[in-house]
Design a protein around this motif. Structure first.
Motif, mmCIF file in Angstrom:
data_model
loop_
_atom_site.group_PDB
_atom_site.id
_atom_site.type_symbol
_atom_site.label_atom_id
_atom_site.label_comp_id
_atom_site.label_asym_id
_atom_site.label_seq_id
_atom_site.Cartn_x
_atom_site.Cartn_y
_atom_site.Cartn_z
ATOM 1 N N LEU A 164 32.223 79.665 91.669
ATOM 2 C CA LEU A 164 32.551 78.874 92.960
ATOM 3 C C LEU A 164 31.624 79.675 94.102
ATOM 4 O O LEU A 164 31.812 80.527 94.353
ATOM 5 N N ALA A 165 31.083 78.693 94.988
ATOM 6 C CA ALA A 165 30.498 79.459 96.206
ATOM 7 C C ALA A 165 31.300 79.751 97.092
ATOM 8 O O ALA A 165 32.456 79.085 97.286
ATOM 9 N N VAL A 166 30.928 81.049 97.846
ATOM 10 C CA VAL A 166 32.144 81.570 98.725
ATOM 11 C C VAL A 166 31.161 81.450 100.012
ATOM 12 O O VAL A 166 30.381 82.134 100.091
ATOM 13 N N THR A 167 32.068 81.292 101.098
ATOM 14 C CA THR A 167 31.436 81.305 102.593
ATOM 15 C C THR A 167 31.901 82.518 103.127
ATOM 16 O O THR A 167 31.439 83.111 104.119
ATOM 17 N N ASP A 168 33.270 83.139 102.806
ATOM 18 C CA ASP A 168 34.054 84.054 103.362
ATOM 19 C C ASP A 168 34.765 85.052 102.395
ATOM 20 O O ASP A 168 35.985 84.466 101.792
ATOM 21 N N GLU A 169 34.123 85.899 101.838
ATOM 22 C CA GLU A 169 34.766 86.618 100.816
ATOM 23 C C GLU A 169 36.023 87.354 100.959
ATOM 24 O O GLU A 169 36.826 87.233 100.123
ATOM 25 N N ASP A 170 36.156 87.740 102.521
ATOM 26 C CA ASP A 170 37.515 88.436 102.740
ATOM 27 C C ASP A 170 38.482 87.516 102.741
ATOM 28 O O ASP A 170 39.587 87.682 102.191
ATOM 29 N N ALA A 171 38.251 86.302 103.092
ATOM 30 C CA ALA A 171 39.354 85.239 103.253
ATOM 31 C C ALA A 171 39.725 84.751 101.735
ATOM 32 O O ALA A 171 40.919 84.546 101.481
ATOM 33 N N MET A 172 38.601 84.612 100.985
ATOM 34 C CA MET A 172 39.016 84.255 99.451
ATOM 35 C C MET A 172 39.932 85.407 98.818
ATOM 36 O O MET A 172 40.788 85.138 98.102
ATOM 37 N N THR A 173 39.493 86.524 99.085
ATOM 38 C CA THR A 173 40.140 87.815 98.396
ATOM 39 C C THR A 173 41.681 87.636 98.869
ATOM 40 O O THR A 173 42.600 87.987 98.169
ATOM 41 N N ASP A 174 41.971 87.533 100.269
ATOM 42 C CA ASP A 174 43.176 87.430 100.760
ATOM 43 C C ASP A 174 44.007 86.493 100.239
ATOM 44 O O ASP A 174 45.079 86.565 100.020
ATOM 45 N N ARG A 175 43.619 85.101 100.048
ATOM 46 C CA ARG A 175 44.063 83.877 99.592
ATOM 47 C C ARG A 175 44.575 84.371 98.049
ATOM 48 O O ARG A 175 45.614 83.925 97.716
ATOM 49 N N LEU A 176 43.489 84.584 97.417
ATOM 50 C CA LEU A 176 43.891 84.666 95.955
ATOM 51 C C LEU A 176 44.862 85.822 95.631
ATOM 52 O O LEU A 176 45.516 85.655 94.709
ATOM 53 N N GLU A 177 44.703 86.829 96.252
ATOM 54 C CA GLU A 177 45.680 88.197 96.006
ATOM 55 C C GLU A 177 47.061 87.766 96.378
ATOM 56 O O GLU A 177 47.937 88.336 95.804
ATOM 57 N N ALA A 178 47.133 86.596 97.109
ATOM 58 C CA ALA A 178 48.528 86.376 97.526
ATOM 59 C C ALA A 178 49.248 85.317 96.540
ATOM 60 O O ALA A 178 50.458 84.910 96.688
ATOM 61 N N VAL A 179 48.458 84.965 95.525
ATOM 62 C CA VAL A 179 48.918 84.031 94.371
ATOM 63 C C VAL A 179 49.961 84.635 93.760
ATOM 64 O O VAL A 179 49.635 85.515 93.185
ATOM 65 N N PRO A 180 51.095 84.197 93.613
ATOM 66 C CA PRO A 180 52.223 84.713 92.827
ATOM 67 C C PRO A 180 51.986 84.903 91.404
ATOM 68 O O PRO A 180 51.442 83.566 90.733
ATOM 69 N N ASP A 181 52.276 85.420 90.439
ATOM 70 C CA ASP A 181 52.221 85.580 89.113
ATOM 71 C C ASP A 181 50.600 84.948 88.742
ATOM 72 O O ASP A 181 50.474 84.465 87.665
ATOM 73 N N ALA A 182 49.502 85.701 89.263
ATOM 74 C CA ALA A 182 48.372 85.342 89.015
ATOM 75 C C ALA A 182 47.766 86.104 87.956
ATOM 76 O O ALA A 182 48.198 87.495 87.809
ATOM 77 N N ASP A 183 47.109 85.929 86.974
ATOM 78 C CA ASP A 183 46.736 86.417 85.866
ATOM 79 C C ASP A 183 45.106 86.315 85.575
ATOM 80 O O ASP A 183 44.881 85.045 84.671
ATOM 81 N N PHE A 184 44.130 86.915 86.323
ATOM 82 C CA PHE A 184 42.798 86.270 86.047
ATOM 83 C C PHE A 184 41.915 87.574 86.557
ATOM 84 O O PHE A 184 42.517 88.434 87.356
ATOM 85 N N ALA A 185 40.638 87.750 86.189
ATOM 86 C CA ALA A 185 39.965 88.421 86.862
ATOM 87 C C ALA A 185 38.502 88.016 87.598
ATOM 88 O O ALA A 185 38.304 86.744 87.175
#
Length: 507
Positions: A169-190
């Motif tokens: 996926l193309a990313v326009t704001d890496e920090d925003a992406m990281t913040d959102r995805l890290e907040a996903v509960p029970d997430a399991d991916f790299a």
């Protein structure tokens, strides 16, 4: 694990494209230098990432067509050259395709929210509805999602199947992406980031390998040649290395005694397949090419089919294929009749039908199926060219007139074939040379009918008009698609493999 902020690519003055934005000058936005910095999340987001990516790329047809390929970096510049298959979309269209898509969408005002010019949200929001993580488009996706995305299958020696799925996926704001995805509960991916794309996979080893590739798919001669062989610019692209897929899957299955080649009828997969979705002002066209897969032996559709062109002008739906008789007899001889249920063989013998010869006589060298009339009382008919019309009509009479079926049909032999219909009037109409091939709807929907070995056609406009005329809840839904004209497909054998074209037209 925190990395310094990575700047996203410069955005056009008015942000991502929407259906009402002005056209940009076609020049790509200059990307920053590659950044090999990685981000690692709790294992589990791969399930979310891959699933969401597949859903995004598999959205409704009109929404998929809302975004077309433009300039700038593409996912294939991140994916490795040994990628086995992938599908990509581009949310920043080139000028010509942008205008064509906008023209198409203007014909379906009820399908696009008039208060929301961002077609990207129209595509993504339905896919996030009722998702188990509580993600929303406005809060969790829109702040960082760029204009390009892909789902791919890449080799993975550590996986039991030998294949791993990744999302790019193309990313326009890496920090925003990281913040959102890290907040996903029970997430399991790299995941890891390269060149303003985030690569999401089930294991860190997979995404690291993809991000570290030195020879990308975009530099692979087979891939670039296949893409150039498509006609014109494309809305979306799907590509697969068929031989590579069989090789990887065959190795994965060999320990359990499976033979993929034998399971495919003894034929090894060869070559590649590429599909492109192309927008025109009044139609969507999907073109598929089989490359390096020239057919061997007797196959259906290798010679042009002619009967469909002479069906009655008011035919609502039609299917025409050449060479079915020879193909079924060749396949039968190769397989020795293996796999046919004994019950079917016994029933055929009881009716006096000899397989495969009688079936070959019925299917003949050219066969066209037709549907006419109203939806409430449709009429069905068949017109065929065969070397043994008399035997074909005898077999049809024995089977269709048997006590088990007892279908009221009319079967009439001719000099070069036969006609079968639900009543005598339709049989007479099918026996005459009609003009379906000359109608405006057929010519707009069916590509290269003179060379195609298989042709399909549905007069969507007539069907929609009939549904609307009947009234009720279905009529209201049908009116939303009143601009549809017809759908048609054609398949043509080429020296290198084959070509398939599917067209959906408007009126």
């Amino acid at each position: 694990m925190t990395q310094p902020p990575h700047p996203g690519p410069p955005m056009p003055p008015d942000g991502p494209w929407s259906g009402t934005d002005h056209l940009h000058d076609g020049q790509p936005w200059a990307p920053p230098e590659p950044d090999a910095g990685k981000r690692r999340l709790r294992r589990g987001l791969v399930v979310a990432g891959v699933t969401t990516g597949v859903l995004v790329l598999g959205g409704t047809g009109y929404a998929v067509a809302s975004y077309v390929s433009g300039g700038g970096a593409q996912p294939e510049e991140v994916l490795p050259a040994d990628t086995l298959a992938f599908v990509k979309l581009d949310l920043d269209p080139a000028a010509g395709q942008k205008m064509a898509v906008s023209s198409l969408l203007d014909r379906f005002p009820d399908l696009v929210d008039g208060g929301d010019d961002d077609l990207r949200s129209t595509l993504v929001e339905p896919l996030l509805q009722d998702n188990p993580w509580g993600l929303t488009y406005d809060d969790d996706v829109e702040p960082w999602l760029g204009n390009r995305m892909a789902v791919a299958a890449v080799p993975d020696p550590d996986a039991a199947s030998g294949v791993a799925g990744v999302v790019v996926l193309a990313v326009t704001d890496e920090d925003a992406m990281t913040d959102r995805l890290e907040a996903v509960p029970d997430a399991d991916f790299a995941f890891t980031v390269r060149d303003d794309f985030v690569v999401i996979g089930q294991t860190q080893a997979v995404v690291d390998r993809v991000a570290a590739t030195e020879t990308p798919l975009a530099e692979d001669e087979d891939y670039t040649g296949d893409l150039e062989a498509l006609d014109g610019d494309q809305v979306a692209v799907a590509w697969a290395d068929l031989a590579g897929l069989q090789g990887v899957l065959g190795q994965a299955l060999s320990p359990v005694g499976a033979d993929l080649g034998a399971d495919l009828g003894g034929e090894a997969l060869t070559g590649r397949m590429v599909l492109g979705l192309h927008a025109e002002d009044d139609a969507l066209e999907v073109e598929g090419l089989a490359r390096g897969t020239a057919p061997t032996g007797s196959t259906a559709g290798t010679e042009p089919t002619r009967l469909v062109l002479d069906l009655p002008e008011d035919t609502v739906a039609a299917l025409s294929v050449s060479g079915l008789g020879d193909a079924i007899e060749t396949a039968w001889a190769s397989a020795g009749g293996a796999g046919l249920p004994p019950e079917l063989t016994e029933q055929a013998a009881a009716l006096g039908v000899e397989l495969p010869g009688d079936l070959g006589a019925v299917l003949g060298s050219d066969l066209a199926l037709a549907v006419l009339g109203d939806l409430a009382a449709p009429q069905f008919g068949v017109r065929a060219v065969t070397d043994d019309p008399q035997r074909a009509t005898e077999v049809l009479g024995q089977v269709l007139g048997s006590p088990e079926l007892g279908l009221p049909v009319v079967t009439v032999p001719s000099e070069d074939g036969y006609v079968l219909a639900t009543d005598q009037g339709l049989a007479d109409a099918l026996a005459d040379d009609g003009g379906l091939g000359g109608t405006e709807a057929f010519q707009a929907a069916v590509a290269d009918p003179d060379d195609a070995g298989a042709i399909g056609f549905v007069d969507l406009g007539t069907v929609i008009d009939q549904v609307v005329a009947e009234g009720g809840e279905s009529a209201a839904d049908a009116e939303r698609f009143a601009a549809l004209g017809a759908v048609g497909f054609s398949a043509t054998t080429t020296d290198d493999g084959g070509r398939f074209v599917l067209r959906i037209t408007t009126r």
